[in-house]
Design a protein around this motif. Structure first.
Motif, mmCIF file in Angstrom:
data_model
loop_
_atom_site.group_PDB
_atom_site.id
_atom_site.type_symbol
_atom_site.label_atom_id
_atom_site.label_comp_id
_atom_site.label_asym_id
_atom_site.label_seq_id
_atom_site.Cartn_x
_atom_site.Cartn_y
_atom_site.Cartn_z
ATOM 1 N N LEU A 143 0.740 -1.113 -0.016
ATOM 2 C CA LEU A 143 -0.006 -0.047 0.118
ATOM 3 C C LEU A 143 0.774 1.328 -0.115
ATOM 4 O O LEU A 143 0.239 2.309 -0.425
ATOM 5 C CB LEU A 143 -1.021 0.013 1.155
ATOM 6 N N VAL A 144 1.896 1.033 0.497
ATOM 7 C CA VAL A 144 2.627 2.424 0.899
ATOM 8 C C VAL A 144 4.083 2.442 -0.250
ATOM 9 O O VAL A 144 4.886 1.473 -0.023
ATOM 10 C CB VAL A 144 3.200 2.648 2.235
ATOM 11 N N VAL A 145 4.233 3.381 -0.860
ATOM 12 C CA VAL A 145 5.346 3.722 -1.732
ATOM 13 C C VAL A 145 6.121 4.724 -0.935
ATOM 14 O O VAL A 145 5.748 5.670 -0.484
ATOM 15 C CB VAL A 145 5.292 4.212 -3.216
ATOM 16 N N HIS A 146 7.221 4.393 -0.359
ATOM 17 C CA HIS A 146 8.121 5.120 0.546
ATOM 18 C C HIS A 146 9.023 6.234 -0.352
ATOM 19 O O HIS A 146 9.990 5.633 -0.944
ATOM 20 C CB HIS A 146 8.999 4.383 1.534
ATOM 21 N N ALA A 248 -10.685 5.411 8.525
ATOM 22 C CA ALA A 248 -10.444 6.670 8.087
ATOM 23 C C ALA A 248 -9.809 6.588 6.506
ATOM 24 O O ALA A 248 -9.113 5.811 6.467
ATOM 25 C CB ALA A 248 -9.560 7.496 8.869
ATOM 26 N N ASP A 249 -10.158 7.463 5.545
ATOM 27 C CA ASP A 249 -9.512 7.440 4.368
ATOM 28 C C ASP A 249 -8.131 7.878 4.212
ATOM 29 O O ASP A 249 -7.854 8.822 3.313
ATOM 30 C CB ASP A 249 -10.362 7.819 3.167
ATOM 31 N N ALA A 250 -7.515 7.869 5.216
ATOM 32 C CA ALA A 250 -6.003 8.489 5.127
ATOM 33 C C ALA A 250 -5.163 7.307 4.603
ATOM 34 O O ALA A 250 -5.408 6.042 4.552
ATOM 35 C CB ALA A 250 -5.514 8.670 6.487
ATOM 36 N N GLU A 251 -3.889 7.840 3.982
ATOM 37 C CA GLU A 251 -3.037 6.580 3.475
ATOM 38 C C GLU A 251 -2.142 6.153 4.190
ATOM 39 O O GLU A 251 -1.659 4.898 4.309
ATOM 40 C CB GLU A 251 -2.231 7.718 2.205
ATOM 41 N N ILE A 252 -1.890 6.780 5.462
ATOM 42 C CA ILE A 252 -0.911 6.314 6.680
ATOM 43 C C ILE A 252 -1.583 6.735 7.914
ATOM 44 O O ILE A 252 -2.252 7.530 8.050
ATOM 45 C CB ILE A 252 0.466 7.140 6.740
ATOM 46 N N ILE A 253 -1.561 5.697 8.695
ATOM 47 C CA ILE A 253 -2.138 6.015 10.092
ATOM 48 C C ILE A 253 -1.067 5.465 11.111
ATOM 49 O O ILE A 253 -0.333 4.443 10.923
ATOM 50 C CB ILE A 253 -3.297 4.660 10.412
ATOM 51 N N VAL A 254 -1.041 6.512 11.955
ATOM 52 C CA VAL A 254 0.052 6.431 13.214
ATOM 53 C C VAL A 254 -0.766 6.192 14.241
ATOM 54 O O VAL A 254 -1.722 7.069 14.767
ATOM 55 C CB VAL A 254 0.975 7.778 13.193
ATOM 56 N N TYR A 255 -0.891 5.040 15.082
ATOM 57 C CA TYR A 255 -1.620 4.876 16.178
ATOM 58 C C TYR A 255 -0.732 4.733 17.480
ATOM 59 O O TYR A 255 0.095 4.228 17.448
ATOM 60 C CB TYR A 255 -2.463 3.643 15.994
ATOM 61 N N ILE A 256 -1.150 6.033 18.261
ATOM 62 C CA ILE A 256 -0.108 6.024 19.355
ATOM 63 C C ILE A 256 -1.012 5.662 20.767
ATOM 64 O O ILE A 256 -2.023 6.264 20.997
ATOM 65 C CB ILE A 256 0.179 7.427 19.706
ATOM 66 N N ARG A 287 -0.747 -0.072 6.136
ATOM 67 C CA ARG A 287 -0.693 1.350 6.173
ATOM 68 C C ARG A 287 -0.411 2.080 7.390
ATOM 69 O O ARG A 287 -0.529 3.062 8.069
ATOM 70 C CB ARG A 287 -1.448 2.187 5.413
ATOM 71 N N THR A 288 -0.078 1.277 8.557
ATOM 72 C CA THR A 288 -0.067 1.670 9.797
ATOM 73 C C THR A 288 1.233 1.436 10.682
ATOM 74 O O THR A 288 1.845 0.374 10.512
ATOM 75 C CB THR A 288 -1.127 0.573 10.558
ATOM 76 N N VAL A 289 1.469 2.468 11.427
ATOM 77 C CA VAL A 289 2.623 2.432 12.380
ATOM 78 C C VAL A 289 2.216 2.507 13.871
ATOM 79 O O VAL A 289 1.223 3.311 14.102
ATOM 80 C CB VAL A 289 3.524 3.697 12.151
ATOM 81 N N LEU A 290 2.635 1.669 14.732
ATOM 82 C CA LEU A 290 1.911 1.714 15.794
ATOM 83 C C LEU A 290 3.017 2.055 16.928
ATOM 84 O O LEU A 290 4.335 1.739 16.949
ATOM 85 C CB LEU A 290 1.622 0.346 16.440
ATOM 86 N N ILE A 291 2.843 3.027 18.032
ATOM 87 C CA ILE A 291 3.655 3.342 19.176
ATOM 88 C C ILE A 291 2.708 2.917 20.352
ATOM 89 O O ILE A 291 1.515 3.434 20.675
ATOM 90 C CB ILE A 291 3.541 4.707 19.069
ATOM 91 N N ALA A 292 3.606 1.982 21.035
ATOM 92 C CA ALA A 292 3.010 1.540 22.436
ATOM 93 C C ALA A 292 3.652 1.865 23.471
ATOM 94 O O ALA A 292 4.725 1.306 23.694
ATOM 95 C CB ALA A 292 2.607 0.063 22.034
#
Lengths: 594, 461
Positions: A143-146, A248-256, A287-292
């Motif tokens: 999904l993601v071209v960096h 949500a129709d975002a291309e990248i999700i960052v979940y903190i 498309r997700t980055v997680l911060i836990a």
């Protein structure tokens, strides 16, 4: 290596002397265990250090090592699908190294050093490049071209550029600059407390559609906008955050996950790979980055986690993506600030929170926005921030809520009263607001249907009428109302139950496209308006309430997106049913008058 | 190296300030020998140059500034753990309190534990049948969950907890389970009730009890839940047992924490509780859960009495933010003789959605409980109206709901203390009650389930 000496340890706060030469917000390594800490106060040669790991067993006399660098994050391929702790250490790698429990003093680079990425150059030898210019790209996930960009503050002429498989630490490009030749890797570093630069800010005018009916229809958030959802426990903050992260129709999700439950992060980790993005059909995790930083992990790292998350999000924004950051919960972040502030013996503001609480909260949310990014090709990126707030006892006078409401543009008020009735999402339609409604009207009408905003205003008026009438009902009973007013109650109930109520755990109901939302609401309102018409034409109120068609409308939420034409069929059915009723009433009338 | 000092500068409440110390570490364990030779234990709360602030676990009675000696042990608080601890009674710090011999430790463990890596967690999704309809049907408990009971003084929270211990089982599996019980500041009678009940049901040999009773030193309570969890973690994750941890009463724990905070003259948060109460409670509660690849699990049921039945009091409030739901007992229901008086509207199990449904309980479970709650809520609204306007003023539909709510309380929520309902019984009872309400009102149930369960009563064969 230069070093100082610890003189005091009090929980996550360590004070060291002999720290001359260090700067505010420099990272230091505390004791022989090399715990990560950050300088948050300087007084002559003494430095106050907040330590991001457990400090038990540490005492005066032990060394503090300088690093002379601020707290930074590593940005490059490998971010997506990762789960990091508050200071960007990959938790899955830590688990491989140290086992199921997190021990301290672990040093692991944020981005895997052993993964080779396929780098595709997009500039040629001899091209002049500026900060933010895209020099190449890496297909990071399906999904993601960096996009690999020239780091801010660097420009020159491409002397050499490679193509092929490389590690993030390998040089892929060499620049000829005024300060000599510089080798660029696919990875750049950025201090977390400094916002990344962009060219200009743009006004928010595109909707960030979320698939949640109460949000998109009544309280929409813009791409690049800010929203908060405060509510007492059990009102479904986390479920809403998860729903937004999913749909949500975002291309990248960052979940903190900031100071919240460990199992919630596990839930995300297990569920997201299984869920499919409605647009692309790919796994949402791609498309997700997680911060836990869960509630039992060191408190100071909680403070850092929101900055780590938003810096990563800004980096993707700079590539031209629409990014959404979910922070659950900002109250825990504020509490971490309060704890450190208390140990520093600072003079407290409200409720023991530091006086700079408001400033910190607003500067965090202000990092959101839709922007024209630096560099070429020209591109627009958006960073939306959605913060959960957990006020004690659900009391909105809480300083964190108040500080947040001063900056955010959308307020989703979660109420436990609704949650007890199992009305989910428990977002109050009377107290919530969105300041984007007018800005987004054009976009909404384009994406859903041309009278979408009109319709939602009409529906909202009905709900407001209901609230007024409820007051009367509470005093004198429903029988005292006129049939018209009772119809208002019925119409509003239909909106509440058939439209606003949305089951996050139902495989179809969990997401509704804007088109489906429009059709659902249209049908509710159509039915209501027809009913009013019928009432005027002499159809008795009881007949209208008994109609079986209402039952069908109630089930529409479970209709798959592929069968939206059924709405129109049902609309015709509603029309016919009412016509029959009116006809029948007309006949009776005639007979009576005869 | 163990160092000993007699340079106590001052004693205030449970805190001791020792001067001239070198090499003291944060959280280090200390032993204090009073003039009369009594030994007490404590830990360092803060070290500032050569001064160490020590919290005494057993309280400061008998300590003086002249004759006391303080010994720094150079390690943090560890306790010995062993499977032999099952069936034994300990004090709040983990020292045997019954007639039995000292425990020979199989391993030493730091009582503070270490946070579970979120990537190592396994999501709790195994349904635990407690045999209580209001829990199984509406607020389902799953293995590895932390589900507190919010109660008030005089409400039967202990009986509910005991009933859960007695009846809890995972369907279709015979696995080893054990209970770790941490009592903090509860009365002898309350503790005795549990011991009696465990004895009666034959569970006692599978229980580890940590008793810090109301007349034991209050400061000791701060360690009790940590000690209990240290043992629970050992039994669950190294000995593969399924552990149910019961902590009663967390209100007393938080008060002890407040005492320390006040003695340290910290800036208080709400109602005088320290600002880090959330973090502190989380460091206890979050130790429960499941770990990938490990057989055992820790399920936690903390009990707390809400001062003045106020759910927004900091202790229930912060607990609710950490735990995965809450079972709230209602005084109103208890007065109506509904027992267990579970307030199903305010209670919540956040993990139920993954623990119910096909293959776990039954396919119709989720729709059913949503519909039950919706109907019950409507009935309660009607009841409120009836109070103001009289029952006669209600619409016909509201009258149906009113009746439904009454029957729901009498038959569904209310059940005998020794009545163990299977999940099928609970679900079928739900449908039976729903049939009081017209079919058109079943908006939260899928058509297929309506056909299968609403339209036809189960055939007895």
């Amino acid at each position: 290596m230069r070093q100082g000496e610890i003189i005091k340890v009090s929980g996550p706060l360590v004070i060291a002397r002999g720290m001359t030469g260090s700067k505010m917000f420099d990272v230091v390594r505390v004791s022989k265990e090399r715990l990560v800490g950050e300088i948050i106060g300087l007084n002559e040669d003494e430095a106050s250090i907040q330590v991001y790991e457990d400090t038990s067993g540490i005492g005066p006399g032990e060394p503090v090592y300088f690093t002379d660098q601020p707290l930074f994050v590593e940005l490059g391929p490998g971010l997506i699908e990762s789960i990091f702790d508050g200071i960007q250490r990959p938790l899955d790698i830590i688990r491989d190294k140290t086992g199921d429990n997190i021990t301290r003093g672990v040093e692991v680079p944020a981005l895997g050093r052993d993964i080779k990425w396929e780098f595709k150059p997009l500039v040629k030898k001899g091209d002049a490049v500026e900060p933010g210019d895209i020099i190449g790209e890496v297909k990071e996930t399906s999904l993601v071209v960096h996009k690999i960009m020239v780091p801010p503050g660097m420009k020159g002429k491409v002397k050499n550029i490679k193509s092929g498989k490389f590690l993030v630490t390998d040089a892929v490009c060499e620049l000829e600059t005024e300060d000599g030749n510089i080798k660029l890797t696919m990875m750049q570093r950025w201090p977390v407390r400094v916002p990344r630069p962009y060219k200009t800010r743009l006004a928010p005018e595109l909707i960030l559609s979320t698939g949640q009916r109460v949000i998109d229809t009544f309280f929409p958030i813009a791409k690049g906008g800010t929203a908060c959802c405060p509510g007492p426990f059990g009102s479904g903050k986390t479920v809403i955050q998860h729903q937004l992260a999913k749909w949500a129709d975002a291309e990248i999700i960052v979940y903190i996950g900031c100071g919240e439950r460990g199992n919630e992060m596990t839930d995300v980790l297990l569920e997201f790979p299984e869920l499919k993005d409605p647009a692309s059909g790919e796994s949402l995790m791609k498309r997700t980055v997680l911060i836990a930083n869960t509630s039992n992990m060191p408190v100071a790292a909680r403070e850092a986690s929101v900055y780590t998350g938003i810096t990563i999000a800004e980096y993707f924004r700079d590539m031209g993506y629409s990014v959404a950051v979910m922070a659950d919960s900002t109250s825990r972040w504020a509490e971490a600030m309060r704890e450190i502030s208390g140990r520093l013996e600072e003079m407290p503001g409200e409720e023991g929170y530091p006086a700079y609480l408001g400033a910190r909260v607003s500067s965090f949310y202000e990092r959101a926005g839709r922007v024209k990014t630096l560099g070429r090709p020209e591109r627009e990126g958006a960073l939306s921030v959605i913060g959960a707030v957990s006020p004690p006892g659900g009391d909105l006078s809480d300083p964190v809520v108040q500080a947040t409401l001063r900056v955010v543009k959308v307020f989703w008020s979660l109420e436990d009263k609704l949650a007890y009735q199992r009305h989910f999402p428990a977002i109050s339609w009377l107290n919530s607001y969105s300041l984007y409604t007018d800005d987004l009207a054009e976009d909404l009408n384009k994406k859903a249907e041309k009278d979408f905003t009109e319709l939602s205003k009409e529906a909202m008026r009905l709900l407001e009428q209901e609230a007024e009438l409820q007051e009367i009902v509470r005093l004198i009973g429903v029988d005292a109302l006129s049939p018209e007013d009772r119809l208002v109650l019925e119409g509003a109930r239909s909106i509440r139950e058939d439209f606003l109520h949305q089951n996050a755990f139902h495989e179809i109901d969990t997401y509704a496209s804007l088109k489906k939302q429009y059709k659902m609401l249209m049908l509710c309102m159509y039915n209501y308006n027809k009913a009013r018409q019928a009432l005027k034409n002499g159809v008795p109120f009881d007949e209208i309430v008994k109609m079986e068609i209402r039952d069908k409308i109630a089930r529409l939420k479970y209709l798959p997106e592929s069968e939206l034409q059924k709405f129109d069929e049902l609309r015709d059915e509603v029309e016919q049913t009412f016509e029959k009723l009116i006809e029948k009433a007309g006949k009776i009338k005639q007979e009576v008058s005869r | 190296m163990i160092k000993e000092y007699s340079s106590i500068k001052n004693v205030s409440g449970p805190l001791l300030l020792v001067e001239g110390v070198s090499g003291a570490k944060y959280e280090e364990l200390v032993e204090i020998y009073t003039g009369s030779g009594e030994k007490k234990r404590g830990r360092i709360l803060e070290v500032n140059q050569d001064k160490a602030l020590v919290q005494i676990f057993e309280g400061s009675t008998g300590i003086d500034v002249q004759n006391c000696r303080v010994r720094f042990l150079g390690k943090t608080l560890h306790i010995g753990v062993s499977t032999e601890m099952l069936g034994r009674v300990f004090d709040g710090l983990g020292r045997p309190k019954d007639e039995g011999p000292e425990i020979i430790p199989e391993a030493m463990r730091d009582v503070n534990g270490a946070p579970i890596n979120p990537t190592a967690r396994n999501y709790p999704d195994e349904f635990i049948q407690t045999g209580i309809s209001s829990i199984d049907g509406i607020n389902t408990l799953v293995r590895g969950q932390k589900l507190p009971i919010f109660s008030g003084s005089g409400l039967p929270h202990n009986r509910v907890a005991a009933q859960i211990v007695r009846q809890a089982k995972v369907l279709g599996k015979e696995e080893k389970f054990a209970v770790v019980f941490g009592a903090m500041g509860i009365t002898f009678e309350e503790a005795n009730y549990f011991i009696q009940d465990f004895t009666r049901s034959g569970a006692l040999e599978r229980v580890v009890l940590f008793l810090n009773l109301a007349d034991d030193p209050a400061i000791e309570r701060i360690s009790t839940p940590r000690v209990a969890f240290t043992v629970a973690e050992y039994l669950a994750f190294e000995k593969h047992l399924h552990i149910l941890v019961i902590l009663s009463d967390m209100t007393n724990y938080a008060e002890a924490l407040r005492e320390i905070s006040a003695a340290r003259k910290e800036i208080p948060g709400r109602r005088g509780y320290p600002g880090y109460l959330y973090t502190d409670l989380a460091s206890i509660y979050e130790r429960s859960g499941r770990i990938k690849g490990k057989n055992g699990s820790i399920t936690l049921i903390p009990i707390l009495t809400m001062p003045e039945d106020d759910k927004t009091h900091p202790i229930p409030d912060l607990t609710g933010y950490i735990t995965e739901g809450q079972i709230i007992l209602s005084r109103g229901l208890y007065r109506k003789k509904v027992s267990p008086p579970v307030d199903v509207q305010q209670s919540l199990s956040r993990l139920k959605d993954k623990g119910i449904g096909k293959g776990k309980t039954r396919e119709d479970h989720a729709d059913l409980f949503n519909q039950l709650i919706a109907c019950y809520a409507r009935g309660k609204e009607a009841a409120e109206l009836a109070v103001i306007l009289g029952e006669a003023a209600l619409s016909d539909r509201d009258k149906i709901y009113l009746k439904f709510a009454q029957v729901f309380e009498e038959r569904y929520i209310s059940q005998g203390e020794f009545e163990d309902r299977t999940i099928e019984q609970t679900l079928d009872l739900g449908w039976e009650l729903l049939r009081m309400v017209p079919r058109t009102e079943m908006k939260r149930v899928r058509d297929e389930y309506l056909k299968r369960y609403y339209d036809q009563a189960p055939v007895d064969n």
